[in-house]
Design a protein around this motif. Structure first.
Motif, mmCIF file in Angstrom:
data_model
loop_
_atom_site.group_PDB
_atom_site.id
_atom_site.type_symbol
_atom_site.label_atom_id
_atom_site.label_comp_id
_atom_site.label_asym_id
_atom_site.label_seq_id
_atom_site.Cartn_x
_atom_site.Cartn_y
_atom_site.Cartn_z
ATOM 1 N N MET A 28 5.659 -1.406 0.897
ATOM 2 C CA MET A 28 5.237 -2.804 0.888
ATOM 3 C C MET A 28 4.658 -3.119 -0.482
ATOM 4 O O MET A 28 4.111 -2.223 -1.152
ATOM 5 N N PRO A 29 4.750 -4.361 -0.927
ATOM 6 C CA PRO A 29 4.168 -4.717 -2.225
ATOM 7 C C PRO A 29 2.661 -4.480 -2.243
ATOM 8 O O PRO A 29 1.974 -4.665 -1.220
ATOM 9 N N ALA A 30 2.148 -4.061 -3.373
ATOM 10 C CA ALA A 30 0.706 -3.815 -3.495
ATOM 11 C C ALA A 30 -0.099 -5.086 -3.306
ATOM 12 O O ALA A 30 -1.302 -5.029 -3.027
ATOM 13 N N SER A 31 0.542 -6.226 -3.434
ATOM 14 C CA SER A 31 -0.148 -7.517 -3.253
ATOM 15 C C SER A 31 -0.315 -7.894 -1.787
ATOM 16 O O SER A 31 -0.919 -8.921 -1.470
ATOM 17 N N SER A 32 0.207 -7.102 -0.864
ATOM 18 C CA SER A 32 0.107 -7.403 0.568
ATOM 19 C C SER A 32 -1.346 -7.361 1.023
ATOM 20 O O SER A 32 -2.205 -6.717 0.398
ATOM 21 N N ASN A 33 -1.597 -8.050 2.153
ATOM 22 C CA ASN A 33 -2.935 -7.984 2.743
ATOM 23 C C ASN A 33 -2.909 -7.103 3.982
ATOM 24 O O ASN A 33 -1.839 -6.698 4.452
ATOM 25 N N VAL A 34 -4.070 -6.832 4.543
ATOM 26 C CA VAL A 34 -4.186 -5.934 5.687
ATOM 27 C C VAL A 34 -3.447 -6.481 6.901
ATOM 28 O O VAL A 34 -2.818 -5.714 7.652
ATOM 29 N N GLU A 35 -3.470 -7.780 7.108
ATOM 30 C CA GLU A 35 -2.791 -8.370 8.265
ATOM 31 C C GLU A 35 -1.290 -8.069 8.221
ATOM 32 O O GLU A 35 -0.687 -7.697 9.236
ATOM 33 N N GLN A 36 -0.693 -8.178 7.038
ATOM 34 C CA GLN A 36 0.731 -7.900 6.890
ATOM 35 C C GLN A 36 1.023 -6.411 7.121
ATOM 36 O O GLN A 36 2.026 -6.045 7.750
ATOM 37 N N VAL A 37 0.145 -5.555 6.600
ATOM 38 C CA VAL A 37 0.342 -4.109 6.776
ATOM 39 C C VAL A 37 0.211 -3.731 8.245
ATOM 40 O O VAL A 37 0.985 -2.916 8.764
ATOM 41 N N GLN A 38 -0.760 -4.340 8.946
ATOM 42 C CA GLN A 38 -0.951 -4.037 10.365
ATOM 43 C C GLN A 38 0.277 -4.435 11.181
ATOM 44 O O GLN A 38 0.667 -3.725 12.110
ATOM 45 N N ALA A 39 0.892 -5.545 10.817
ATOM 46 C CA ALA A 39 2.097 -5.991 11.538
ATOM 47 C C ALA A 39 3.228 -4.980 11.360
ATOM 48 O O ALA A 39 3.935 -4.634 12.313
ATOM 49 N N VAL A 40 3.397 -4.473 10.136
ATOM 50 C CA VAL A 40 4.428 -3.467 9.876
ATOM 51 C C VAL A 40 4.096 -2.165 10.592
ATOM 52 O O VAL A 40 4.978 -1.504 11.158
ATOM 53 N N ALA A 41 2.825 -1.776 10.576
ATOM 54 C CA ALA A 41 2.401 -0.529 11.213
ATOM 55 C C ALA A 41 2.631 -0.566 12.723
ATOM 56 O O ALA A 41 2.938 0.461 13.333
ATOM 57 N N ARG A 42 2.495 -1.771 13.330
ATOM 58 C CA ARG A 42 2.737 -1.868 14.774
ATOM 59 C C ARG A 42 4.223 -1.685 15.095
ATOM 60 O O ARG A 42 4.574 -1.121 16.127
ATOM 61 N N ARG A 43 5.086 -2.140 14.208
ATOM 62 C CA ARG A 43 6.524 -2.008 14.435
ATOM 63 C C ARG A 43 7.002 -0.566 14.194
ATOM 64 O O ARG A 43 7.983 -0.128 14.789
ATOM 65 N N ALA A 44 6.349 0.131 13.296
ATOM 66 C CA ALA A 44 6.718 1.524 12.986
ATOM 67 C C ALA A 44 5.459 2.386 12.987
ATOM 68 O O ALA A 44 4.949 2.776 11.925
ATOM 69 N N PRO A 45 4.953 2.716 14.175
ATOM 70 C CA PRO A 45 3.660 3.409 14.266
ATOM 71 C C PRO A 45 3.650 4.829 13.692
ATOM 72 O O PRO A 45 2.596 5.360 13.385
#
Length: 392
Positions: free
Chosen positions: A279-296
């Motif tokens: 993910m881009p380093a400019s991402s925020n935690v909300e975006q990372v959490q959404a990705v993490a839920r899809r690929a735990p």
């Protein structure tokens, strides 16, 4: 006394201040035909042992010598040292014929070893280099035998020449025993190597042959006398423990090294990586959490605008960010930085992978595909486990 073919990583490009001070392993004795000679401090241990073990024998052979018998015994230690030096020089000079660069010869408690730089070996060349050492000792024993009639007029010279002959015969015969770390072990290694096409399998077989030799020595020195109702000779037992311990450690080291080399070709970054998503380093935690839920089960690796991996999101830190703050918290706040340049192509394998990782800082590395996209995460401990079968 077999050639040491182990090589160390090349650190010649490291800045001077990053190198630890070199540890002196002994006394430099100069060089012969361009081959540096080092006398290890441990040699003096065997020299003292020889003086006190053989001094009384010299005294019994030449009673008129008195305390000078121990000086003659020291002369035996020096002659043995010279015999080992010739043995190792034979290794070095025969290797030079095949273009193998010799780093140095070290004379030590166990005799000595010849250390080479990187080279390309074959079964035949390896065997010739190994057996050149015992051949040199047989030649020295023959030379000593020719001198014996000349030495009869002087009792001390006769005793030293006699000892010189038997010492060289002993060194030669002992070293042609078919098991590593002895020179004769290269015979077993080369035979299996030629049959299987694998030097590693040859080394493994020669290492086990070396262990069998140790067992036979123990049986001969302790088991046979006991079976005949006699007590084993204490001096011989002490020598057996020293020599047997050295041989067992050398054989075990050969076996371990061969097993590592057999595993190495099957170790690759692509096979050992854990799944990861970039993910881009400019991402925020909300975006990372959404990705993490899809690929735990996948790691999230943050990349710069250029696509270069920069950091790994810490799962525990990610979970601790409240939902209300997730959108305004940068992903970098819950990540740990990768070391500069800590990424590796997924096709890197075997020795190439080990050398690549040796040149990188840190213990975690992003794995990338042919297009430079992040496909996984590789840890140093995973590589160590795959190669050695043990945790780092």
């Amino acid at each position: 006394m077999s050639p040491d073919t182990g090589n160390s990583p090349d650190t010649s490009n490291s800045p001077p201040e990053s190198k630890p001070p070199a540890r002196r392993e002994g006394i430099p004795l100069g060089s012969i035909w361009g081959v540096p000679i080092v006398l290890a401090y441990s040699w003096f241990i065997i020299a003292v042992f020889i003086v006190f073990a053989f001094g009384p024998q010299v005294s019994r052979a030449i009673p008129t010598l008195g305390s000078a018998s121990y000086v003659v015994a020291f002369g035996y230690a020096v002659l043995l040292l010279l015999s080992v030096l010739v043995h190792e020089l034979a290794h070095a000079l025969s290797a030079r014929v095949f273009g193998w660069p010799t780093a140095k010869i070290v004379l030590n408690l166990w005799g000595g070893h010849t250390q080479f730089e990187n080279f390309k070996a074959t079964p035949g060349k390896s065997l010739i280099v190994a057996l050149s050492g015992p051949a040199a000792n047989f030649a020295l024993a023959g030379f000593g035998a020719l001198l014996m009639p000349v030495m009869e007029a002087n009792a001390v010279a006769w005793v030293l020449t006699d000892i010189f002959i038997w010492a060289n015969l002993l060194v030669a015969v002992f070293n042609i025993l078919p098991g590593l770390p002895l020179d004769g072990g290269r015979l077993v290694e080369s035979a299996v190597w030629s049959i299987t096409g694998s030097q590693e399998k040859g080394t493994l077989a020669a290492g086990w042959a070396g262990r069998i030799i140790v067992i036979l020595i123990v049986v001969g020195v302790i088991g046979v006398p006991l079976a005949m109702g006699r007590q084993p000779d204490l001096q011989v037992v002490v020598i057996m423990v020293l020599v047997g311990g050295f041989l067992w450690m050398g054989a075990s080291a050969s076996i371990t090294n061969a097993k590592l080399r057999l595993r190495l070709p099957h170790v690759s970054a692509g096979a050992l990586k854990q799944p990861a998503i970039s993910m881009p380093a400019s991402s925020n935690v909300e975006q990372v959490q959404a990705v993490a839920r899809r690929a735990p089960h996948a790691f999230v690796i943050l990349t710069a605008a250029t696509g270069q991996p920069e950091a790994i999101v810490d799962g525990q830190a990610l979970e601790q960010v409240p939902e209300t703050a997730a959108a305004r918290t940068p992903a970098a706040a819950v990540s740990r930085a990768l070391a500069p340049g800590a990424y590796i192509p997924e096709w890197a394998a075997g020795q190439e992978l080990v050398k690549y990782l040796a040149g990188l800082a840190g213990t975690e590395y992003a794995v990338t595909d042919a297009d430079g996209r992040v496909t996984g995460l590789l840890s140093q401990s995973t590589v160590v486990r795959a190669i050695t079968g043990k945790a780092s």
